[in-house]
Enzyme design. Structure first.
Site, PDB file in Angstrom:
ATOM      1  CG  ASP A  36      -2.149  -0.702   1.111  1.00 25.66           C
ATOM      2  OD1 ASP A  36      -2.406  -1.147  -0.013  1.00 25.66           O
ATOM      3  OD2 ASP A  36      -2.902  -0.810   2.094  1.00 25.66           O
ATOM      4  CE  LYS A  58      -6.814   0.433   0.003  1.00 24.73           C
ATOM      5  NZ  LYS A  58      -7.636  -0.190   1.008  1.00 24.73           N
ATOM      6  CG  MET A 173      -8.451   7.308   6.916  1.00 23.39           C
ATOM      7  SD  MET A 173      -9.420   5.968   6.196  1.00 23.39           S
ATOM      8  CE  MET A 173     -10.140   5.198   7.631  1.00 23.39           C
TER       9      MET A 173
HETATM   10  N1  SAH Z   1      -4.501   0.106   9.026  1.00 24.55           N
HETATM   11  C1  SAH Z   1      -3.928   1.383   9.316  1.00 24.55           C
HETATM   12  C2  SAH Z   1      -4.889   2.529   9.095  1.00 24.55           C
HETATM   13  C3  SAH Z   1      -5.331   2.672   7.665  1.00 24.55           C
HETATM   14  S1  SAH Z   1      -6.360   4.050   7.413  1.00 24.55           S
HETATM   15  C4  SAH Z   1      -3.360   1.374  10.746  1.00 24.55           C
HETATM   16  O1  SAH Z   1      -3.646   0.458  11.513  1.00 24.55           O
HETATM   17  O2  SAH Z   1      -2.600   2.292  11.065  1.00 24.55           O
HETATM   18  C5  SAH Z   1      -5.205   5.270   6.922  1.00 24.55           C
HETATM   19  C6  SAH Z   1      -5.090   6.330   7.976  1.00 24.55           C
HETATM   20  O3  SAH Z   1      -4.199   5.909   8.987  1.00 24.55           O
HETATM   21  C7  SAH Z   1      -4.507   7.641   7.495  1.00 24.55           C
HETATM   22  O4  SAH Z   1      -5.471   8.439   6.886  1.00 24.55           O
HETATM   23  C8  SAH Z   1      -4.031   8.234   8.787  1.00 24.55           C
HETATM   24  O5  SAH Z   1      -5.086   8.758   9.527  1.00 24.55           O
HETATM   25  C9  SAH Z   1      -3.536   7.014   9.521  1.00 24.55           C
HETATM   26  N2  SAH Z   1      -2.085   6.804   9.349  1.00 24.55           N
HETATM   27  C10 SAH Z   1      -1.476   5.702   8.919  1.00 24.55           C
HETATM   28  N3  SAH Z   1      -0.141   5.836   8.969  1.00 24.55           N
HETATM   29  C11 SAH Z   1       0.096   7.065   9.464  1.00 24.55           C
HETATM   30  C12 SAH Z   1       1.268   7.798   9.778  1.00 24.55           C
HETATM   31  N4  SAH Z   1       2.482   7.298   9.572  1.00 24.55           N
HETATM   32  N5  SAH Z   1       1.139   9.035  10.284  1.00 24.55           N
HETATM   33  C13 SAH Z   1      -0.081   9.564  10.500  1.00 24.55           C
HETATM   34  N6  SAH Z   1      -1.204   8.916  10.208  1.00 24.55           N
HETATM   35  C14 SAH Z   1      -1.132   7.686   9.714  1.00 24.55           C
END
Ligand code: SAH
Length: 516
Positions: A36, A58, A173
């Protein structure tokens, strides 16, 4: 037909070391890796060289279609008997659509495993110094998607409950809908003065944190052009950041440093960079291989008794020498009576690993230092064996010969150019994602230039700081028109690190004076 296997793996929030050991296993054994947008590119380097890499990033506008396509890819690859590792940001089952992917696999009877990952919901606040729970402030936290429908008809969201039932609220998000989130929470009873933290690109060199309150965070975010991906944290725990911020205070925080050394030696430097909060990107531009012809070395090993001194000028020289000694059915007993000199402390350590003592190390860790050291110490009765790289500077043998001392130079290894990840390196340079490029030998400089391309060099390294391990390497860099910003005072990896630390410390003093 053998149905393959799919591993749904959480890659963690960005810092590649937050991947689990099991996740690493799955990357290493994959025939196909589907990754991803938020997955660290540094993890892709652990895949086998023949592994097929598929980008499954995506974007909001094609969300649904892309998800179906990804499911199809996973199913099709697995049905053709492949081991497929689906690498997802954070944890695969936390807003990652991992559940939907698993359902698709079940529909096709494809075996799968889920490897949980460190979710950004918890890890990103942690890297900003915000614990999601703390006994003094909250007993619970909730993780909520910011992809919410706010219009009344569709909204089934119980803002009254969300606002009141939990201490810390974490929105993923959530940036796009931040104004609505802040408004709904306040309307439903959260105090406007409730602290809010926004952390974008957490756990990476791009981590940025903003803090405010429900009342002013929207304006603050706008004023700072703060955009996704970010984690939104609402609750008293945000204030702990003032005390607990740790990652952003590290001396190399925010710096992306390219390591050009051979893969086998890169980790020593990378680990130091990472320990200081920097992001180390290994792009080995050279590889160390045996010499084209072992005959000169074999001849010297056959007549070791005729030498009085053995001089090693690199760790590779040591390792290849002793490897060959063993291959020829001999061992260190052959070295009885021969004195050993090494050019610096790392080479000394390498010799000591073979249970030998080193007699001399010069004060200045380069050939000139050895020459200085040997002045008046050797007589024409001495014979020096110098096992070293196939192509090297002649300073040392020339100077010894000038002093009337017999020197036998034998190639024990050579460096060759590596092309492997050139595209990714050029891409990062052209996107201006690199802060520092480190050079630990002249051959790293030469092969870096070859890899990047002499014509594009000036453009690609514009704005990048060049850090060199010592004057010889710096000279080579300057010969190629590179400006050396950082040069180690001690010509060692530690010296190189110290050089970077000093440079960035001064730079931050200057920039804080400028902003005063
Ligand atoms: N499965 C992922 C979340 C996916 S949704 C998890 O468990 O972390 C994607 C959202 O995750 C982004 O829009 C943001 O809000 C958050 N996100 C993921 N990685 C991030 C990062 N390194 N820094 C800040 N937000 C992050």
């Amino acid at each position: 037909m053998n149905k393959g296997m799919v591993y749904l793996v959480g890659s963690g929030p960005g810092d590649p070391k937050l991947l689990t050991l099991k996740g690493l296993d799955c990357i290493r054994k994959a025939d196909v890796l589907v990754y991803d947008r938020l997955v660290s590119k540094r993890l892709l380097g652990y895949a086998r060289t023949d592994c097929e890499l598929i980008y499954g990033g995506k974007y909001p506008d094609h969300h649904i279609l892309r998800q179906e396509e990804i499911n199809q890819v996973l199913v099709a690859k697995a049905l053709s008997g492949k081991v497929v590792t689906r690498l997802k940001g954070g944890d695969p089952f936390v807003f990652g659509r991992g559940g939907e992917e698993a359902e698709a696999l079940v529909r096709h009877g494809i075996p799968f495993e889920v490897v949980p990952g460190v979710t950004s919901a918890v890890a990103v606040p942690a890297y900003a110094g915000i614990p999601v729970t703390h006994r003094d402030f909250t007993t619970s936290f909730a993780v909520i998607t910011g992809h919410l429908k706010f219009d009344k008809a569709e909204s089934s969201i119980r803002w009254d409950l969300i606002s009141q039932a939990h201490g810390t609220l974490i929105f993923l998000m959530g940036m796009e809908k931040l104004p609505m989130i802040a408004a709904k929470l306040t309307e439903n009873g959260r105090a406007p003065s409730t602290p809010v933290g926004l952390v974008r690109w957490g756990t990476t060199a791009d981590q940025r944190t903003l803090t405010g309150t429900l009342e002013n965070i929207v304006a603050t975010a706008r004023a700072n052009n703060f955009s996704s991906p970010a984690v939104v944290i609402v609750g008293e725990v945000v204030n702990l950041r003032e005390k607990l911020s740790w990652f952003e205070r590290k001396p190399l925080f925010g710096k992306r440093v390219v390591v050009t050394r051979a893969r086998s030696q890169a980790s020593v430097l990378s680990e130091k960079i990472e320990g200081l909060g920097g992001e180390a990107w290994e792009f080995p531009v050279i590889e160390i291989v045996p010499p084209a012809d072992y005959a000169p070395l074999d001849g010297a090993i056959g007549s070791l008794k005729s030498f009085t001194w053995l001089i090693f000028t690199s760790v590779n020289g040591v390792d290849f020498f002793f490897r060959r000694l063993k291959e020829l059915g001999r061992d260190i007993r052959e070295l009885t009576g021969i004195k050993i000199c090494t050019i610096g402390p790392a080479t000394k350590e390498a010799v000591e690993k073979y249970h030998l003592r080193v007699d001399l190390v010069p004060e200045e860790y380069r050939a000139e230092g050895v020459v200085e050291l040997f002045k008046g110490r050797l007589t024409p009765a001495d014979r020096v064996l110098l096992p070293r790289a196939e192509v090297a500077r002649e300073v040392l043998p020339d100077a010894l010969v000038e002093q009337g001392i017999a020197v036998e130079v034998v190639p024990v290894y050579r460096t060759i150019q590596v092309e492997a990840e050139g595209d990714q390196l050029r891409e990062m340079l052209s996107q201006k994602l690199v802060d520092v490029v480190t050079f630990t030998s002249s051959s790293t400089v030469k092969n870096f230039v070859k890899l990047v391309g002499q014509e594009k060099l000036a453009d690609l390294v514009a704005g990048v700081k060049i850090a060199s391990i010592g004057p010889i390497t710096s000279e080579t860099a300057r010969d190629f028109g590179l400006k050396v910003d950082i040069e180690a005072e001690k010509y060692t990896i530690e010296g190189l690190i110290q050089g970077m630390l000093q440079y960035f410390e001064q730079e931050s003093v200057v920039s804080s004076q400028e902003s005063e």
